[in-house]
Design a protein around this motif. Structure first.
Motif, PDB file in Angstrom:
ATOM      1  N   ARG A 113       3.407  -4.835   6.103  1.00 51.49           N
ATOM      2  CA  ARG A 113       2.305  -5.701   6.539  1.00 51.49           C
ATOM      3  C   ARG A 113       2.450  -7.094   5.947  1.00 51.49           C
ATOM      4  N   SER A 114       2.799  -7.168   4.670  1.00 47.34           N
ATOM      5  CA  SER A 114       2.988  -8.472   4.030  1.00 47.34           C
ATOM      6  C   SER A 114       4.130  -9.240   4.674  1.00 47.34           C
ATOM      7  N   LEU A 115       5.206  -8.559   4.957  1.00 40.49           N
ATOM      8  CA  LEU A 115       6.341  -9.224   5.610  1.00 40.49           C
ATOM      9  C   LEU A 115       5.960  -9.698   7.010  1.00 40.49           C
ATOM     10  N   GLY A 116       5.220  -8.884   7.743  1.00 41.65           N
ATOM     11  CA  GLY A 116       4.803  -9.244   9.098  1.00 41.65           C
ATOM     12  C   GLY A 116       3.827 -10.407   9.129  1.00 41.65           C
ATOM     13  N   ASP A 117       2.924 -10.448   8.134  1.00 43.53           N
ATOM     14  CA  ASP A 117       1.930 -11.521   8.079  1.00 43.53           C
ATOM     15  C   ASP A 117       2.488 -12.805   7.487  1.00 43.53           C
ATOM     16  N   GLY A 118       3.644 -12.704   6.857  1.00 43.08           N
ATOM     17  CA  GLY A 118       4.219 -13.879   6.215  1.00 43.08           C
ATOM     18  C   GLY A 118       3.583 -14.203   4.873  1.00 43.08           C
ATOM     19  N   THR A 119       2.866 -13.236   4.299  1.00 43.19           N
ATOM     20  CA  THR A 119       2.254 -13.447   2.988  1.00 43.19           C
ATOM     21  C   THR A 119       3.228 -13.021   1.893  1.00 43.19           C
ATOM     22  N   GLN A 120       2.852 -13.311   0.657  1.00 40.17           N
ATOM     23  CA  GLN A 120       3.723 -12.993  -0.465  1.00 40.17           C
ATOM     24  C   GLN A 120       3.864 -11.491  -0.632  1.00 40.17           C
ATOM     25  N   VAL A 121       5.091 -11.043  -0.775  1.00 42.96           N
ATOM     26  CA  VAL A 121       5.390  -9.632  -0.993  1.00 42.96           C
ATOM     27  C   VAL A 121       5.280  -9.369  -2.491  1.00 42.96           C
ATOM     28  N   THR A 122       4.605  -8.276  -2.852  1.00 47.66           N
ATOM     29  CA  THR A 122       4.368  -8.000  -4.267  1.00 47.66           C
ATOM     30  C   THR A 122       5.647  -7.712  -5.042  1.00 47.66           C
ATOM     31  N   HIS A 123       6.630  -7.086  -4.424  1.00 48.29           N
ATOM     32  CA  HIS A 123       7.893  -6.779  -5.089  1.00 48.29           C
ATOM     33  C   HIS A 123       9.008  -7.432  -4.279  1.00 48.29           C
ATOM     34  N   SER A 124       9.732  -8.343  -4.920  1.00 49.27           N
ATOM     35  CA  SER A 124      10.647  -9.219  -4.200  1.00 49.27           C
ATOM     36  C   SER A 124      11.820  -8.513  -3.527  1.00 49.27           C
ATOM     37  N   GLY A 125      12.331  -7.473  -4.107  1.00 52.06           N
ATOM     38  CA  GLY A 125      13.490  -6.817  -3.507  1.00 52.06           C
ATOM     39  C   GLY A 125      13.421  -5.314  -3.637  1.00 52.06           C
ATOM     40  N   ARG A 126      14.409  -4.666  -3.060  1.00 56.13           N
ATOM     41  CA  ARG A 126      14.429  -3.208  -3.088  1.00 56.13           C
ATOM     42  C   ARG A 126      14.527  -2.629  -4.497  1.00 56.13           C
ATOM     43  N   PRO A 127      15.342  -3.217  -5.392  1.00 56.21           N
ATOM     44  CA  PRO A 127      15.391  -2.663  -6.755  1.00 56.21           C
ATOM     45  C   PRO A 127      14.039  -2.736  -7.471  1.00 56.21           C
ATOM     46  N   ALA A 128      13.328  -3.846  -7.327  1.00 59.41           N
ATOM     47  CA  ALA A 128      12.010  -3.980  -7.957  1.00 59.41           C
ATOM     48  C   ALA A 128      11.025  -2.996  -7.335  1.00 59.41           C
TER      49      ALA A 128
END
Length: 51
Positions: A15-30
């Motif tokens: 949802r965050s990626l779709g809305d263009g808002t900040q993602v809480t965890h930047s990458g897959r490892p995090a």
């Protein structure tokens, strides 16, 4: 509980990626680290004795 946690965390990220808002965890490892910590916390949480 672990399945619900995984589904909701993935849905929140998508949802965050779709809305263009900040993602809480930047990458897959995090993301994986936070997910493993949360599941470990569920598994090791104290259990209340039966009534």
């Amino acid at each position: 509980m672990a399945l619900q946690l995984m589904v909701h965390m993935l849905a929140e990220r998508e949802r965050s990626l779709g809305d263009g808002t900040q993602v809480t965890h930047s990458g897959r490892p995090a993301y994986a680290t936070v997910l493993v910590d949360a599941i470990s916390g569920l598994w090791t949480a104290p259990v209340t004795p039966g009534r």
